[in-house]
Scaffold this motif. Structure first.
Motif, PDB file in Angstrom:
ATOM      1  N   GLY A  96       0.046  -2.180  -5.079  1.00 52.63           N
ATOM      2  CA  GLY A  96       0.273  -3.739  -4.717  1.00 52.63           C
ATOM      3  C   GLY A  96      -0.752  -4.509  -5.318  1.00 52.63           C
ATOM      4  O   GLY A  96      -1.784  -4.277  -5.789  1.00 52.63           O
ATOM      5  N   CYS A  97      -0.401  -5.696  -5.260  1.00 51.94           N
ATOM      6  CA  CYS A  97      -1.021  -6.735  -5.591  1.00 51.94           C
ATOM      7  C   CYS A  97      -1.167  -8.150  -4.639  1.00 51.94           C
ATOM      8  O   CYS A  97      -0.477  -7.876  -3.762  1.00 51.94           O
ATOM      9  CB  CYS A  97      -0.645  -7.557  -7.342  1.00 51.94           C
ATOM     10  N   PHE A  98      -2.136  -9.105  -4.902  1.00 52.43           N
ATOM     11  CA  PHE A  98      -2.293 -10.095  -3.889  1.00 52.43           C
ATOM     12  C   PHE A  98      -2.106 -11.463  -4.663  1.00 52.43           C
ATOM     13  O   PHE A  98      -2.921 -11.761  -5.371  1.00 52.43           O
ATOM     14  CB  PHE A  98      -3.492  -9.808  -3.076  1.00 52.43           C
ATOM     15  N   VAL A 128      -8.508  -4.651  -4.185  1.00 48.32           N
ATOM     16  CA  VAL A 128      -7.394  -5.342  -4.380  1.00 48.32           C
ATOM     17  C   VAL A 128      -6.339  -4.534  -3.482  1.00 48.32           C
ATOM     18  O   VAL A 128      -5.316  -5.119  -2.575  1.00 48.32           O
ATOM     19  CB  VAL A 128      -6.751  -5.715  -5.617  1.00 48.32           C
ATOM     20  N   GLN A 129      -6.028  -3.407  -3.923  1.00 49.48           N
ATOM     21  CA  GLN A 129      -5.034  -2.539  -3.175  1.00 49.48           C
ATOM     22  C   GLN A 129      -5.312  -2.565  -1.736  1.00 49.48           C
ATOM     23  O   GLN A 129      -4.359  -2.830  -0.972  1.00 49.48           O
ATOM     24  CB  GLN A 129      -5.062  -1.074  -3.877  1.00 49.48           C
ATOM     25  N   GLY A 130      -6.464  -2.366  -1.349  1.00 50.15           N
ATOM     26  CA  GLY A 130      -6.951  -2.006   0.256  1.00 50.15           C
ATOM     27  C   GLY A 130      -7.321  -3.001   0.950  1.00 50.15           C
ATOM     28  O   GLY A 130      -6.627  -3.389   2.114  1.00 50.15           O
ATOM     29  N   MET A 143       1.186   3.401  -0.158  1.00 46.99           N
ATOM     30  CA  MET A 143       0.108   2.498  -0.911  1.00 46.99           C
ATOM     31  C   MET A 143      -1.166   3.419  -0.685  1.00 46.99           C
ATOM     32  O   MET A 143      -2.239   3.325  -1.637  1.00 46.99           O
ATOM     33  CB  MET A 143      -0.131   1.399  -0.308  1.00 46.99           C
ATOM     34  N   ALA A 144      -1.435   4.068   0.715  1.00 50.13           N
ATOM     35  CA  ALA A 144      -2.826   4.783   0.748  1.00 50.13           C
ATOM     36  C   ALA A 144      -2.727   6.104  -0.140  1.00 50.13           C
ATOM     37  O   ALA A 144      -3.940   6.763  -0.600  1.00 50.13           O
ATOM     38  CB  ALA A 144      -2.568   5.133   2.239  1.00 50.13           C
ATOM     39  N   ALA A 145      -1.587   6.586  -0.491  1.00 50.46           N
ATOM     40  CA  ALA A 145      -1.591   7.786  -1.438  1.00 50.46           C
ATOM     41  C   ALA A 145      -1.547   7.532  -2.824  1.00 50.46           C
ATOM     42  O   ALA A 145      -1.816   8.295  -3.536  1.00 50.46           O
ATOM     43  CB  ALA A 145      -0.204   8.639  -1.009  1.00 50.46           C
TER      44      ALA A 145
END
Length: 237
Positions: free
Chosen positions: A139-141, A107-109, A132-134
Protein backbone atom coordinates in the motif's frame (compact mmCIF):
# COMPACT_ATOMS: atom_id res chain seq x y z
CA UNK A 1 23.48 0.47 48.97
CA UNK A 2 25.06 -2.49 50.65
CA UNK A 3 28.82 -2.60 50.47
CA UNK A 4 28.52 -6.07 49.02
CA UNK A 5 26.18 -4.96 46.22
CA UNK A 6 27.75 -4.83 42.79
CA UNK A 7 26.85 -2.59 39.88
CA UNK A 8 25.94 -4.39 36.68
CA UNK A 9 28.82 -4.63 34.21
CA UNK A 10 29.09 -1.73 31.76
CA UNK A 11 27.86 -2.58 28.28
CA UNK A 12 29.30 -0.22 25.63
CA UNK A 13 26.50 -1.23 23.25
CA UNK A 14 23.92 -0.11 25.82
CA UNK A 15 25.68 2.56 27.95
CA UNK A 16 22.47 3.81 29.57
CA UNK A 17 21.26 0.37 30.48
CA UNK A 18 18.03 0.76 28.52
CA UNK A 19 17.78 -2.96 27.86
CA UNK A 20 17.08 -3.40 31.56
CA UNK A 21 13.83 -1.50 31.06
CA UNK A 22 12.58 -3.87 28.37
CA UNK A 23 10.58 -7.05 28.76
CA UNK A 24 11.90 -10.32 27.31
CA UNK A 25 9.23 -10.15 24.58
CA UNK A 26 10.47 -6.67 23.61
CA UNK A 27 14.06 -7.88 23.33
CA UNK A 28 12.95 -10.90 21.29
CA UNK A 29 11.18 -8.63 18.79
CA UNK A 30 14.20 -6.36 18.53
CA UNK A 31 16.59 -9.25 18.06
CA UNK A 32 14.40 -10.82 15.37
CA UNK A 33 14.27 -7.61 13.34
CA UNK A 34 17.98 -6.94 13.90
CA UNK A 35 18.87 -10.40 12.61
CA UNK A 36 16.61 -9.99 9.57
CA UNK A 37 18.12 -6.60 8.70
CA UNK A 38 21.63 -7.95 9.16
CA UNK A 39 20.93 -10.79 6.78
CA UNK A 40 18.68 -9.14 4.17
CA UNK A 41 19.62 -5.44 4.12
CA UNK A 42 23.12 -4.65 5.37
CA UNK A 43 25.03 -6.84 2.86
CA UNK A 44 23.22 -5.23 -0.10
CA UNK A 45 22.21 -1.69 0.83
CA UNK A 46 25.39 0.00 -0.40
CA UNK A 47 24.75 -1.41 -3.88
CA UNK A 48 21.06 -0.42 -3.70
CA UNK A 49 22.11 3.10 -2.71
CA UNK A 50 24.56 3.43 -5.60
CA UNK A 51 21.95 2.22 -8.09
CA UNK A 52 19.14 4.24 -6.52
CA UNK A 53 16.76 1.30 -6.46
CA UNK A 54 15.23 -1.34 -4.20
CA UNK A 55 15.21 -4.61 -6.15
CA UNK A 56 13.06 -7.47 -4.95
CA UNK A 57 10.77 -5.20 -2.95
CA UNK A 58 7.88 -7.67 -3.11
CA UNK A 59 10.02 -10.48 -1.74
CA UNK A 60 11.26 -8.18 1.03
CA UNK A 61 7.68 -7.16 1.84
CA UNK A 62 6.62 -10.80 2.16
CA UNK A 63 9.57 -11.48 4.46
CA UNK A 64 8.71 -8.46 6.59
CA UNK A 65 5.15 -9.71 6.77
CA UNK A 66 6.48 -13.10 7.82
CA UNK A 67 8.25 -11.62 10.87
CA UNK A 68 5.14 -9.63 11.76
CA UNK A 69 6.26 -6.02 11.34
CA UNK A 70 3.68 -4.86 8.79
CA UNK A 71 0.79 -3.21 10.60
CA UNK A 72 2.56 -4.40 13.73
CA UNK A 73 0.62 -2.42 16.41
CA UNK A 74 -2.78 -3.06 14.79
CA UNK A 75 -5.08 -5.81 16.06
CA UNK A 76 -6.94 -8.42 14.04
CA UNK A 77 -6.90 -9.04 10.28
CA UNK A 78 -3.59 -10.89 10.52
CA UNK A 79 -1.80 -8.06 12.34
CA UNK A 80 0.49 -8.76 15.29
CA UNK A 81 -1.20 -6.52 17.86
CA UNK A 82 2.22 -5.61 19.26
CA UNK A 83 2.93 -2.85 21.75
CA UNK A 84 4.11 0.61 20.77
CA UNK A 85 7.47 -0.16 22.40
CA UNK A 86 7.90 -3.28 20.27
CA UNK A 87 6.98 -1.41 17.10
CA UNK A 88 9.39 1.36 18.02
CA UNK A 89 12.19 -1.14 18.55
CA UNK A 90 11.44 -2.79 15.21
CA UNK A 91 11.55 0.56 13.40
CA UNK A 92 14.75 1.50 15.20
CA UNK A 93 16.47 -1.63 13.91
CA UNK A 94 15.19 -1.12 10.38
CA UNK A 95 16.26 2.52 10.44
CA UNK A 96 19.72 1.49 11.64
CA UNK A 97 20.03 -0.67 8.53
CA UNK A 98 18.52 1.82 6.07
CA UNK A 99 15.87 4.52 6.27
CA UNK A 100 14.33 3.39 3.00
CA UNK A 101 13.48 -0.02 4.46
CA UNK A 102 11.98 1.60 7.54
CA UNK A 103 9.94 3.83 5.22
CA UNK A 104 8.59 0.78 3.37
CA UNK A 105 7.37 -0.65 6.68
CA UNK A 106 6.03 2.51 8.32
CA UNK A 107 4.19 3.75 5.23
CA UNK A 108 2.63 0.32 4.78
CA UNK A 109 1.60 -0.06 8.41
CA UNK A 110 1.37 3.32 10.13
CA UNK A 111 -0.18 5.18 7.18
CA UNK A 112 -1.96 2.97 4.63
CA UNK A 113 -2.99 0.09 6.90
CA UNK A 114 -3.77 2.32 9.87
CA UNK A 115 -6.08 4.52 7.80
CA UNK A 116 -8.05 1.52 6.56
CA UNK A 117 -8.07 -0.07 10.03
CA UNK A 118 -9.19 3.13 11.75
CA UNK A 119 -11.56 4.67 9.21
CA UNK A 120 -12.43 1.95 6.69
CA UNK A 121 -15.55 -0.17 6.58
CA UNK A 122 -15.50 -3.83 7.49
CA UNK A 123 -15.54 -4.89 3.84
CA UNK A 124 -12.50 -2.70 3.12
CA UNK A 125 -10.67 -4.12 6.13
CA UNK A 126 -11.38 -7.71 5.14
CA UNK A 127 -10.39 -7.05 1.53
CA UNK A 128 -7.06 -5.32 2.14
CA UNK A 129 -5.61 -5.74 5.62
CA UNK A 130 -4.80 -9.47 5.78
CA UNK A 131 -2.87 -9.32 2.52
CA UNK A 132 -1.10 -6.14 3.58
CA UNK A 133 -0.12 -7.66 6.93
CA UNK A 134 1.35 -10.64 5.08
CA UNK A 135 3.24 -8.44 2.61
CA UNK A 136 1.31 -9.90 -0.30
CA UNK A 137 -0.36 -6.52 -0.93
CA UNK A 138 1.66 -3.30 -0.87
CA UNK A 139 0.00 0.00 0.00
CA UNK A 140 0.86 3.67 -0.31
CA UNK A 141 -0.52 6.87 1.21
CA UNK A 142 -1.39 9.79 -1.07
CA UNK A 143 -1.37 13.04 0.92
CA UNK A 144 1.64 15.15 -0.15
CA UNK A 145 1.21 17.25 -3.31
CA UNK A 146 3.66 18.98 -5.67
CA UNK A 147 2.71 22.57 -4.81
CA UNK A 148 1.60 22.42 -1.19
CA UNK A 149 3.46 19.55 0.47
CA UNK A 150 1.49 17.81 3.20
CA UNK A 151 -0.90 20.71 3.90
CA UNK A 152 -4.45 19.33 3.64
CA UNK A 153 -6.00 22.80 3.71
CA UNK A 154 -4.27 23.67 0.42
CA UNK A 155 -4.92 20.30 -1.21
CA UNK A 156 -5.86 20.47 -4.89
CA UNK A 157 -6.74 16.83 -5.50
CA UNK A 158 -10.52 16.67 -5.54
CA UNK A 159 -13.28 14.11 -5.70
CA UNK A 160 -16.68 14.87 -7.24
CA UNK A 161 -19.83 12.82 -7.05
CA UNK A 162 -21.15 11.47 -10.35
CA UNK A 163 -24.35 9.59 -9.71
CA UNK A 164 -23.48 6.89 -7.21
CA UNK A 165 -19.75 7.09 -7.98
CA UNK A 166 -16.84 9.34 -7.10
CA UNK A 167 -14.46 10.75 -9.71
CA UNK A 168 -10.96 11.70 -8.52
CA UNK A 169 -8.54 14.10 -10.19
CA UNK A 170 -5.20 15.38 -8.96
CA UNK A 171 -1.53 14.74 -8.30
CA UNK A 172 0.45 13.48 -5.32
CA UNK A 173 4.23 13.68 -4.93
CA UNK A 174 7.02 11.92 -2.97
CA UNK A 175 4.84 8.87 -2.31
CA UNK A 176 6.74 5.91 -0.83
CA UNK A 177 5.82 2.55 -2.42
CA UNK A 178 3.70 4.32 -5.07
CA UNK A 179 4.98 2.58 -8.20
CA UNK A 180 4.71 -0.90 -6.70
CA UNK A 181 1.55 -0.42 -4.63
CA UNK A 182 -1.56 -2.50 -5.15
CA UNK A 183 -3.73 -0.04 -3.25
CA UNK A 184 -3.44 3.67 -2.49
CA UNK A 185 -5.13 5.59 0.30
CA UNK A 186 -5.74 8.94 -1.42
CA UNK A 187 -6.90 12.11 0.31
CA UNK A 188 -9.00 14.58 -1.65
CA UNK A 189 -11.16 17.66 -1.26
CA UNK A 190 -14.89 17.07 -1.58
CA UNK A 191 -17.95 19.26 -1.14
CA UNK A 192 -18.19 17.75 2.35
CA UNK A 193 -14.56 18.38 3.30
CA UNK A 194 -11.46 16.23 3.02
CA UNK A 195 -12.12 12.53 2.61
CA UNK A 196 -9.94 9.46 2.17
CA UNK A 197 -10.47 7.00 -0.67
CA UNK A 198 -9.25 3.43 -1.07
CA UNK A 199 -8.00 3.30 -4.66
CA UNK A 200 -6.94 0.02 -6.32
CA UNK A 201 -3.93 1.03 -8.39
CA UNK A 202 -5.10 -0.98 -11.39
CA UNK A 203 -8.11 1.28 -11.88
CA UNK A 204 -8.34 3.26 -15.12
CA UNK A 205 -6.85 6.75 -14.87
CA UNK A 206 -4.41 5.88 -12.08
CA UNK A 207 -0.67 5.90 -12.75
CA UNK A 208 2.42 6.16 -10.54
CA UNK A 209 5.65 7.10 -12.35
CA UNK A 210 8.69 6.48 -10.19
CA UNK A 211 10.87 9.43 -9.13
CA UNK A 212 14.53 8.90 -10.04
CA UNK A 213 17.83 10.63 -9.16
CA UNK A 214 17.02 11.20 -5.50
CA UNK A 215 19.74 12.29 -3.08
CA UNK A 216 18.21 10.52 -0.08
CA UNK A 217 16.02 7.48 0.60
CA UNK A 218 17.67 6.03 -2.48
CA UNK A 219 16.95 2.41 -1.52
CA UNK A 220 13.24 3.17 -1.55
CA UNK A 221 10.53 3.33 -4.20
CA UNK A 222 9.30 6.94 -4.36
CA UNK A 223 6.69 8.05 -6.86
CA UNK A 224 4.24 10.58 -8.16
CA UNK A 225 0.58 9.58 -8.16
CA UNK A 226 -1.48 10.77 -11.11
CA UNK A 227 -5.28 10.59 -10.92
CA UNK A 228 -7.07 11.41 -14.16
CA UNK A 229 -10.82 10.84 -13.84
CA UNK A 230 -10.37 7.80 -11.61
CA UNK A 231 -13.89 6.46 -11.05
CA UNK A 232 -14.64 4.77 -7.73
CA UNK A 233 -17.78 3.28 -6.23
CA UNK A 234 -19.54 4.97 -3.35
CA UNK A 235 -18.07 2.54 -0.81
CA UNK A 236 -14.48 3.53 -1.67
CA UNK A 237 -14.71 6.55 0.64
Amino acid sequence: MSASAKSPPFDPADPLGLDDLLEPEDLAVRDTVRAWAGDRVLPYVADWYEKGELPGIRELARELGGIGVLGMPLSGYGCAGASAVQYGLACLELEAADSGIRSLVSVQGSLAMYAIHRFGGEEQKQRWLPGMAAGEIIGCFGLTEPDHGSDPAAMRTHAKRDGGDWVLNGRKMWITNGSVADVAVVWAQTDDGIRGFVVPTGDAGFSAPEIKHKWSLRASVTSELVLDDVRLPADAV
